[in-house]
Design an enzyme around this catalytic site. Sequence first.
Site, PDB file in Angstrom:
ATOM      1  N   SER A 134       0.836  -1.197   0.000  1.00 35.49           N
ATOM      2  CA  SER A 134       0.000   0.000   0.000  1.00 35.49           C
ATOM      3  C   SER A 134       0.871   1.248   0.000  1.00 35.49           C
ATOM      4  CB  SER A 134      -0.977  -0.062   1.183  1.00 35.49           C
ATOM      5  OG  SER A 134      -2.016   0.873   1.026  1.00 35.49           O
ATOM      6  N   HIS A 170      -4.582  -1.774  -4.054  1.00 36.98           N
ATOM      7  CA  HIS A 170      -5.946  -2.188  -3.653  1.00 36.98           C
ATOM      8  C   HIS A 170      -6.929  -1.980  -4.817  1.00 36.98           C
ATOM      9  CE1 HIS A 170      -4.153  -2.384   0.227  1.00 36.98           C
ATOM     10  NE2 HIS A 170      -4.040  -1.080   0.365  1.00 36.98           N
TER      11      HIS A 170
END
Length: 243
Positions: A134, A170
């Site tokens: 991330s 994501h």
Amino acid sequence: MAADQPTIVATSGGFRAGRRTHLEFHRLVHHAVDLSGAHGRKPRLCYVGTASGDQRWWHADVDEAGRLAGWEVSQLNLFTMPPTDDLAGWVGEHDVVWVGGGSVANLLAVWEVHDLGGALRAAWRDGVVLGGVSAGSICWFVGGATDSFGPELRVVTNGLAFLPYGNGVHYDSEALRRPTIHAAVASGVLPETHCTDDGAGLVYLGTELAEAVSERASGGAYVVVRDESSGTPQEEPLDIRRL
């Protein structure tokens, strides 16, 4: 031992719930360790939790995951101060640097204050494998989409730019990720952008994308480019290897 050439593993994964512990390192982190060439001894992994504020309770879980994997895990805490005056030397003693998720905007600001980017670049060139999830993926690129500023995604463009691309994380689990990346590439805010579904990772040798991998049975990876004739974003799926 060190990686044969500068290596980055940029992901939307790397951790999983443990069977008897709160946390385990998943296949993407194990793959990063394998790429480091650390064999015949305990691999040395440096965990960087700046993006989540160096939370000690989380670091305890990471330490436990390291013991379970049979690795030596060190924590690079910048709150309230770095562990050493020689960050380049300290980071360079490890086989892998793994950066956790959270706020990439805050991470980049704190790293700039301490010139951690310079230390990481030196380690990368010397064969320390860099990786993360991330925020810990976006940081290696020119930039990407983030919720660092609030629930409405914004695009940051002040990444370390070790890799000359944008980054999308994501991609399959948050509905606004794909359209935000597409709009940023179409407008020229981001260059060619490489994206991962949850559980997927991208391996770079030097600055070239070498392989897409996944620690899950589903999910993929993608490249988004701007069609110069129409000004529209074009997305292409990548071949992906299941670890």
